[in-house]
Write a protein that holds these residues in place. Sequence first.
Motif, PDB file in Angstrom:
ATOM      1  N   ILE A 156     113.576   7.930  92.038  1.00 53.78           N
ATOM      2  CA  ILE A 156     112.171   7.830  91.639  1.00 53.78           C
ATOM      3  C   ILE A 156     111.750   6.361  91.676  1.00 53.78           C
ATOM      4  CG2 ILE A 156     110.522   8.205  89.767  1.00 53.78           C
ATOM      5  CD1 ILE A 156     112.385  10.428  88.735  1.00 53.78           C
ATOM      6  N   GLN A 157     110.625   6.075  92.279  1.00 52.91           N
ATOM      7  CA  GLN A 157     110.105   4.711  92.239  1.00 52.91           C
ATOM      8  C   GLN A 157     109.593   4.415  90.837  1.00 52.91           C
ATOM      9  OE1 GLN A 157     107.829   2.956  95.396  1.00 52.91           O
ATOM     10  NE2 GLN A 157     108.163   4.715  96.750  1.00 52.91           N
ATOM     11  N   THR A 158     109.916   3.237  90.326  1.00 55.35           N
ATOM     12  CA  THR A 158     109.464   2.816  88.999  1.00 55.35           C
ATOM     13  C   THR A 158     108.594   1.574  89.155  1.00 55.35           C
ATOM     14  OG1 THR A 158     111.525   1.553  88.706  1.00 55.35           O
ATOM     15  CG2 THR A 158     111.452   3.781  87.778  1.00 55.35           C
ATOM     16  N   CYS A 159     107.358   1.694  88.756  1.00 50.75           N
ATOM     17  CA  CYS A 159     106.382   0.625  88.976  1.00 50.75           C
ATOM     18  C   CYS A 159     105.668   0.282  87.672  1.00 50.75           C
ATOM     19  CB  CYS A 159     105.326   1.051  89.998  1.00 50.75           C
ATOM     20  SG  CYS A 159     105.960   1.938  91.430  1.00 50.75           S
ATOM     21  N   THR A 160     105.414  -0.967  87.446  1.00 45.94           N
ATOM     22  CA  THR A 160     104.532  -1.319  86.336  1.00 45.94           C
ATOM     23  C   THR A 160     103.109  -0.927  86.714  1.00 45.94           C
ATOM     24  OG1 THR A 160     104.006  -3.549  87.153  1.00 45.94           O
ATOM     25  CG2 THR A 160     105.970  -3.330  85.769  1.00 45.94           C
ATOM     26  N   LEU A 161     102.311  -0.576  85.730  1.00 40.89           N
ATOM     27  CA  LEU A 161     100.867  -0.437  85.911  1.00 40.89           C
ATOM     28  C   LEU A 161     100.229  -0.901  84.618  1.00 40.89           C
ATOM     29  CD1 LEU A 161      98.627   0.228  87.849  1.00 40.89           C
ATOM     30  CD2 LEU A 161      98.583   2.553  86.927  1.00 40.89           C
ATOM     31  N   SER A 162     100.031  -2.191  84.551  1.00 49.21           N
ATOM     32  CA  SER A 162      99.617  -2.871  83.330  1.00 49.21           C
ATOM     33  C   SER A 162      98.351  -3.667  83.571  1.00 49.21           C
ATOM     34  CB  SER A 162     100.736  -3.818  82.875  1.00 49.21           C
ATOM     35  OG  SER A 162     100.297  -4.691  81.859  1.00 49.21           O
ATOM     36  N   ASN A 163      97.635  -3.921  82.496  1.00 48.15           N
ATOM     37  CA  ASN A 163      96.482  -4.814  82.579  1.00 48.15           C
ATOM     38  C   ASN A 163      96.911  -6.281  82.660  1.00 48.15           C
ATOM     39  OD1 ASN A 163      94.398  -2.930  82.617  1.00 48.15           O
ATOM     40  ND2 ASN A 163      94.296  -2.790  80.387  1.00 48.15           N
ATOM     41  N   GLY A 164      98.164  -6.562  82.384  1.00 45.28           N
ATOM     42  CA  GLY A 164      98.661  -7.923  82.540  1.00 45.28           C
ATOM     43  C   GLY A 164      98.547  -8.379  83.985  1.00 45.28           C
ATOM     44  N   ASN A 165      98.281  -9.668  84.184  1.00 46.17           N
ATOM     45  CA  ASN A 165      98.143 -10.169  85.550  1.00 46.17           C
ATOM     46  C   ASN A 165      99.503 -10.227  86.250  1.00 46.17           C
ATOM     47  OD1 ASN A 165      97.495 -12.337  83.354  1.00 46.17           O
ATOM     48  ND2 ASN A 165      98.759 -13.441  84.861  1.00 46.17           N
ATOM     49  N   VAL A 166      99.477 -10.348  87.567  1.00 45.79           N
ATOM     50  CA  VAL A 166     100.688 -10.239  88.372  1.00 45.79           C
ATOM     51  C   VAL A 166     101.745 -11.270  87.960  1.00 45.79           C
ATOM     52  CG1 VAL A 166     101.650 -10.424  90.699  1.00 45.79           C
ATOM     53  CG2 VAL A 166      99.475  -9.239  90.345  1.00 45.79           C
ATOM     54  N   SER A 167     101.342 -12.525  87.809  1.00 45.81           N
ATOM     55  CA  SER A 167     102.320 -13.565  87.468  1.00 45.81           C
ATOM     56  C   SER A 167     102.950 -13.306  86.103  1.00 45.81           C
ATOM     57  CB  SER A 167     101.666 -14.949  87.497  1.00 45.81           C
ATOM     58  OG  SER A 167     100.607 -15.033  86.555  1.00 45.81           O
ATOM     59  N   LEU A 168     102.171 -12.823  85.151  1.00 49.29           N
ATOM     60  CA  LEU A 168     102.698 -12.495  83.826  1.00 49.29           C
ATOM     61  C   LEU A 168     103.745 -11.393  83.932  1.00 49.29           C
ATOM     62  CD1 LEU A 168     100.559 -11.916  80.602  1.00 49.29           C
ATOM     63  CD2 LEU A 168     102.469 -10.447  81.182  1.00 49.29           C
ATOM     64  N   LEU A 169     103.436 -10.336  84.670  1.00 44.62           N
ATOM     65  CA  LEU A 169     104.356  -9.204  84.799  1.00 44.62           C
ATOM     66  C   LEU A 169     105.637  -9.603  85.526  1.00 44.62           C
ATOM     67  CD1 LEU A 169     101.800  -6.392  85.674  1.00 44.62           C
ATOM     68  CD2 LEU A 169     102.898  -6.812  83.460  1.00 44.62           C
ATOM     69  N   LYS A 170     105.517 -10.420  86.558  1.00 46.06           N
ATOM     70  CA  LYS A 170     106.713 -10.878  87.271  1.00 46.06           C
ATOM     71  C   LYS A 170     107.591 -11.725  86.362  1.00 46.06           C
ATOM     72  CE  LYS A 170     105.064 -10.590  92.037  1.00 46.06           C
ATOM     73  NZ  LYS A 170     104.786 -11.323  93.299  1.00 46.06           N
ATOM     74  N   ASP A 171     106.970 -12.547  85.522  1.00 44.16           N
ATOM     75  CA  ASP A 171     107.739 -13.346  84.571  1.00 44.16           C
ATOM     76  C   ASP A 171     108.459 -12.454  83.563  1.00 44.16           C
ATOM     77  OD1 ASP A 171     106.971 -15.699  85.763  1.00 44.16           O
ATOM     78  OD2 ASP A 171     105.512 -16.265  84.224  1.00 44.16           O
ATOM     79  N   LEU A 172     107.777 -11.417  83.079  1.00 45.73           N
ATOM     80  CA  LEU A 172     108.391 -10.488  82.133  1.00 45.73           C
ATOM     81  C   LEU A 172     109.610  -9.810  82.752  1.00 45.73           C
ATOM     82  CD1 LEU A 172     105.502  -8.532  80.331  1.00 45.73           C
ATOM     83  CD2 LEU A 172     107.207 -10.023  79.282  1.00 45.73           C
ATOM     84  N   CYS A 173     109.452  -9.346  83.974  1.00 45.00           N
ATOM     85  CA  CYS A 173     110.560  -8.673  84.660  1.00 45.00           C
ATOM     86  C   CYS A 173     111.731  -9.618  84.874  1.00 45.00           C
ATOM     87  CB  CYS A 173     110.080  -8.098  85.987  1.00 45.00           C
ATOM     88  SG  CYS A 173     108.946  -6.701  85.823  1.00 45.00           S
ATOM     89  N   ALA A 174     111.433 -10.847  85.262  1.00 46.89           N
ATOM     90  CA  ALA A 174     112.491 -11.831  85.485  1.00 46.89           C
ATOM     91  C   ALA A 174     113.168 -12.220  84.179  1.00 46.89           C
ATOM     92  CB  ALA A 174     111.918 -13.066  86.170  1.00 46.89           C
ATOM     93  N   HIS A 175     112.388 -12.346  83.111  1.00 46.89           N
ATOM     94  CA  HIS A 175     112.909 -12.777  81.808  1.00 46.89           C
ATOM     95  C   HIS A 175     114.011 -11.846  81.310  1.00 46.89           C
ATOM     96  CE1 HIS A 175     112.999 -14.309  77.713  1.00 46.89           C
ATOM     97  NE2 HIS A 175     112.758 -13.089  77.264  1.00 46.89           N
ATOM     98  N   SER A 176     113.829 -10.540  81.491  1.00 46.38           N
ATOM     99  CA  SER A 176     114.800  -9.571  80.979  1.00 46.38           C
ATOM    100  C   SER A 176     115.478  -8.754  82.067  1.00 46.38           C
ATOM    101  CB  SER A 176     114.110  -8.622  79.985  1.00 46.38           C
ATOM    102  OG  SER A 176     113.651  -9.327  78.862  1.00 46.38           O
ATOM    103  N   SER A 177     115.327  -9.184  83.316  1.00 41.85           N
ATOM    104  CA  SER A 177     115.941  -8.479  84.458  1.00 41.85           C
ATOM    105  C   SER A 177     115.577  -6.993  84.455  1.00 41.85           C
ATOM    106  CB  SER A 177     117.464  -8.641  84.437  1.00 41.85           C
ATOM    107  OG  SER A 177     117.827 -10.001  84.492  1.00 41.85           O
ATOM    108  N   LEU A 178     114.300  -6.700  84.297  1.00 42.52           N
ATOM    109  CA  LEU A 178     113.843  -5.312  84.289  1.00 42.52           C
ATOM    110  C   LEU A 178     113.833  -4.784  85.723  1.00 42.52           C
ATOM    111  CD1 LEU A 178     110.887  -5.527  81.734  1.00 42.52           C
ATOM    112  CD2 LEU A 178     113.271  -4.892  81.322  1.00 42.52           C
ATOM    113  N   PRO A 179     114.508  -3.674  85.985  1.00 43.55           N
ATOM    114  CA  PRO A 179     114.708  -3.217  87.363  1.00 43.55           C
ATOM    115  C   PRO A 179     113.588  -2.342  87.934  1.00 43.55           C
ATOM    116  CG  PRO A 179     115.976  -1.822  85.902  1.00 43.55           C
ATOM    117  CD  PRO A 179     115.309  -2.873  85.023  1.00 43.55           C
ATOM    118  N   PHE A 180     112.345  -2.730  87.732  1.00 38.08           N
ATOM    119  CA  PHE A 180     111.247  -2.007  88.364  1.00 38.08           C
ATOM    120  C   PHE A 180     111.345  -2.162  89.884  1.00 38.08           C
ATOM    121  CE2 PHE A 180     109.186  -2.621  84.165  1.00 38.08           C
ATOM    122  CZ  PHE A 180     108.773  -1.318  83.941  1.00 38.08           C
ATOM    123  N   THR A 181     111.001  -1.099  90.603  1.00 41.55           N
ATOM    124  CA  THR A 181     111.048  -1.188  92.057  1.00 41.55           C
ATOM    125  C   THR A 181     109.807  -1.876  92.613  1.00 41.55           C
ATOM    126  OG1 THR A 181     110.077   1.031  92.287  1.00 41.55           O
ATOM    127  CG2 THR A 181     112.482   0.877  92.253  1.00 41.55           C
TER     128      THR A 181
END
Length: 300
Positions: A156-181
């Motif tokens: 299953i593809q796992t994608c964020t869909l947040s009101n947060g802006n792209v750079s914020l979301l990428k930082d969040l994913c990198a900060h905790s190594s979140l494996p969103f596709t």
Amino acid sequence: MSSVEHSLSRPSPPIPPIAKPRPKALLFDVFGTTVDWEGTVVATLDHFANLALNSASNSLPSVTRLHVDGVRWTDFAREWRHSYYEFTSAQAKSPSPQFKTIDEHHYDSLKQLLDAHQITPLWSEEELREICQAWHELEPWYDTKAGLTALNALGIQTCTLSNGNVSLLKDLCAHSSLPFTQVFSAELFRAYKPSPQVYKGAFERLGFKPEETMMVAAHLGDLKAASQCGMRTCYVVRHKEEAWDEDTVSRAKEEGWVEIWVGLDDTRPEVGGFVEVARRLGADDSLQTNDASLRPGGAL
């Protein structure tokens, strides 16, 4: 094996996969659903307040110190968060000609809150920017990484869909190594949830029909808007995240428009959340994680 790892490997009552075809993609709300925003934000505010109050080189006016003494940073953080809801809701209904990012909103609203509490001199412009960076470094809920990993393993593809802006979301994913596709942001669609433009933009970008996707959120308002666009829905209850009152929540559950409902009291507390979502979609019942830092009911 740690006690947590042992508890995660215990067999649990079987929960059959959902009867409908497995969705091709899950789209996840982020703030409050995927990450615990409050813990990090409150700690950051408290830390910077203590630095300012105890700095030998920072001569704060006595009246500012007096007003700071009356501030509870947990309440202040919730006001900051509430301003986000007000901003995104207003923009969803009546978008401004000039798109404003969540980073920009967080900075502006923080300054407004300081003014409202009469503590504007507390922090410099540079410190305000550093405090706002806390939203880029929020910690995930204890089940987030294991659940996403299990869902990815199901194909299953796992994608964020947040009101947060792209750079914020990428930082969040990198900060905790979140494996969103994939990382999707409302910014890509120049609108804010719950605008239909965001949900439709996401499943169209994926190349899927709406019924082939499922929105995952801890906020029924988000899910209601997604369902009105034809998406399937999954509700993951998180502590203090739901804005709807108890009667409205109960009515929503009875109406049955939420396909998967993961409560705080109907799963093993040491896994639950996204791990439970994966189990309901067919993941192995022995699903576990090797992360010994997991603790029930909290964030990593």
